[in-house]
Design a protein around this motif. Structure first.
Motif, PDB file in Angstrom:
ATOM      1  N   GLY A  68       0.815  -1.211   0.000  1.00 13.00           N
ATOM      2  CA  GLY A  68       0.000   0.000   0.000  1.00 13.00           C
ATOM      3  C   GLY A  68       0.850   1.263   0.000  1.00 13.00           C
ATOM      4  O   GLY A  68       0.576   2.216  -0.749  1.00 13.00           O
ATOM      5  N   VAL A  69       1.917   1.271   0.805  1.00 10.68           N
ATOM      6  CA  VAL A  69       2.812   2.434   0.860  1.00 10.68           C
ATOM      7  C   VAL A  69       3.539   2.605  -0.475  1.00 10.68           C
ATOM      8  O   VAL A  69       3.718   3.731  -0.963  1.00 10.68           O
ATOM      9  N   VAL A  83       3.836  11.808   1.399  1.00  9.88           N
ATOM     10  CA  VAL A  83       3.422  11.087   2.606  1.00  9.88           C
ATOM     11  C   VAL A  83       4.101   9.721   2.670  1.00  9.88           C
ATOM     12  O   VAL A  83       4.599   9.302   3.727  1.00  9.88           O
ATOM     13  N   ALA A  84       4.117   9.015   1.541  1.00  6.14           N
ATOM     14  CA  ALA A  84       4.751   7.698   1.501  1.00  6.14           C
ATOM     15  C   ALA A  84       6.244   7.797   1.791  1.00  6.14           C
ATOM     16  O   ALA A  84       6.796   6.996   2.556  1.00  6.14           O
ATOM     17  N   ARG A  85       6.915   8.793   1.193  1.00  7.13           N
ATOM     18  CA  ARG A  85       8.349   8.952   1.420  1.00  7.13           C
ATOM     19  C   ARG A  85       8.640   9.323   2.864  1.00  7.13           C
ATOM     20  O   ARG A  85       9.610   8.833   3.467  1.00  7.13           O
ATOM     21  N   ILE A  91      10.330   5.490   9.430  1.00  4.34           N
ATOM     22  CA  ILE A  91      10.311   4.126   9.970  1.00  4.34           C
ATOM     23  C   ILE A  91      11.654   3.441   9.761  1.00  4.34           C
ATOM     24  O   ILE A  91      12.142   2.726  10.652  1.00  4.34           O
ATOM     25  N   ARG A  92      12.283   3.648   8.603  1.00  2.15           N
ATOM     26  CA  ARG A  92      13.591   3.017   8.367  1.00  2.15           C
ATOM     27  C   ARG A  92      14.672   3.575   9.276  1.00  2.15           C
ATOM     28  O   ARG A  92      15.684   2.932   9.517  1.00  2.15           O
ATOM     29  N   GLY A  93      14.452   4.788   9.781  1.00  2.65           N
ATOM     30  CA  GLY A  93      15.456   5.407  10.640  1.00  2.65           C
ATOM     31  C   GLY A  93      15.356   5.025  12.108  1.00  2.65           C
ATOM     32  O   GLY A  93      16.212   5.418  12.905  1.00  2.65           O
ATOM     33  N   VAL A  94      14.314   4.275  12.474  1.00  5.08           N
ATOM     34  CA  VAL A  94      14.120   3.883  13.879  1.00  5.08           C
ATOM     35  C   VAL A  94      14.470   2.402  14.021  1.00  5.08           C
ATOM     36  O   VAL A  94      13.928   1.564  13.292  1.00  5.08           O
ATOM     37  N   SER A 151       7.424  -2.899   7.069  1.00  2.00           N
ATOM     38  CA  SER A 151       6.634  -2.393   5.937  1.00  2.00           C
ATOM     39  C   SER A 151       7.393  -1.342   5.141  1.00  2.00           C
ATOM     40  O   SER A 151       7.236  -1.264   3.911  1.00  2.00           O
ATOM     41  N   ALA A 152       8.225  -0.544   5.813  1.00  2.00           N
ATOM     42  CA  ALA A 152       8.984   0.491   5.104  1.00  2.00           C
ATOM     43  C   ALA A 152      10.004  -0.122   4.155  1.00  2.00           C
ATOM     44  O   ALA A 152      10.178   0.339   3.020  1.00  2.00           O
TER      45      ALA A 152
END
Length: 271
Positions: A68-69, A83-85, A91-94, A151-152
């Protein structure tokens, strides 16, 4: 001068696999022959189904959310792409462990507060009881955290696979009058899956390993069962050797199965 013969990676005999199988069989023999290892193995194995459930459900949800993203990121609307970016980069940074704690101890209470706010008329009328934070299972908090965290990465896998399809074929599908959904289902997805499957399989194997992080919440997976046994018996070497052994069987078995599936699909596409 004649060329020097070389052994390609394709023709190499998988001696690494032979060595791993030999080690696995030797350890299996130790487990059967040694009562301590057999006891540890029995305890650790009790968490196997929890690990499998967390991984399968978490990955299935992460794949759906990631798709979906990815589709949002490929939208014609700039706002949706941004929004998707934003979601992917945040999320990838956490780290997954930090996300696990955040969802479990910040996100779950916030969700309960919102649910109670929405149900406040019914609560005031005595029709329902207010939701308690303890009503939200720790296992499901962990599954949601893994879903969001992966998901990211999966969204980027889908994006790369979809963008790898030649634009000329998409234009031809448009010319044939196919709708956007038909173009995606009949033209884009069948070709993109060849690019998507290998990294998607890698993410699945990675989630099997990262599912061990749910043990920090007390979820009774393989790692948690081993941790509890080791802390009570002080058999740390035996316990964590068995835990590593079980994870290796899972991950290497999955890697071999996914590799066989990739070869089968590749042959199917070449026909």
């Amino acid at each position: 001068m004649a060329p020097i013969p070389s052994h390609s990676a394709k023709g190499d005999y998988p001696w690494w696999l032979v060595a791993l199988v030999a080690i696995a069989l030797a350890l299996a023999g130790v487990i059967v022959a040694n009562d301590i290892y057999a006891q540890v193995f029995g305890v650790v194995l009790k968490g196997l189904w929890v690990t499998i459930f967390v991984t399968l459900v978490g990955f299935a949800l992460a794949t759906m959310l990631g798709l979906g993203v990815a589709l949002l990121g490929l939208s014609d609307h700039v706002a949706l792409r941004q929004v998707a970016r934003f979601y992917i980069e945040v999320i990838r940074g956490v780290p997954v462990l930090v996300l696990l704690f955040y969802i479990a101890f910040v996100g779950a209470p916030a969700f309960v507060a919102l649910a109670n706010l929405a149900l406040s008329p019914l609560v005031a009328a005595g029709a329902v009881e207010p939701v308690q934070v303890r009503d939200v299972s720790l296992m499901w908090r962990a599954i949601i955290a893994l879903m969001i965290g992966y998901s990211a990465f999966i969204a980027e896998v889908f994006r790369a696979g979809i963008q790898s399809v030649d634009k000329g074929q998409i234009e031809a599908a448009k010319a044939l009058g196919l709708s956007r959904y038909q173009r995606f289902r009949l033209v884009v997805l069948p070709q993109a899956i060849r690019v998507i499957l290998p990294p998607l399989g890698n993410d699945f194997v990675a989630m099997v390993k990262d599912s061990s992080l749910v043990s920090v919440l007390g979820v009774a997976d393989i790692t948690q069962m081993g941790k509890v046994y080791a802390s009570g018996s002080f058999r740390f070497f035996e316990t964590y050797s068995i835990v590593a052994y079980v994870y290796l069987i899972l991950t290497i078995g999955l890697s071999l199965a996914l590799r066989a599936l990739e070869k089968r699909l590749r042959k199917g596409f070449e026909r």
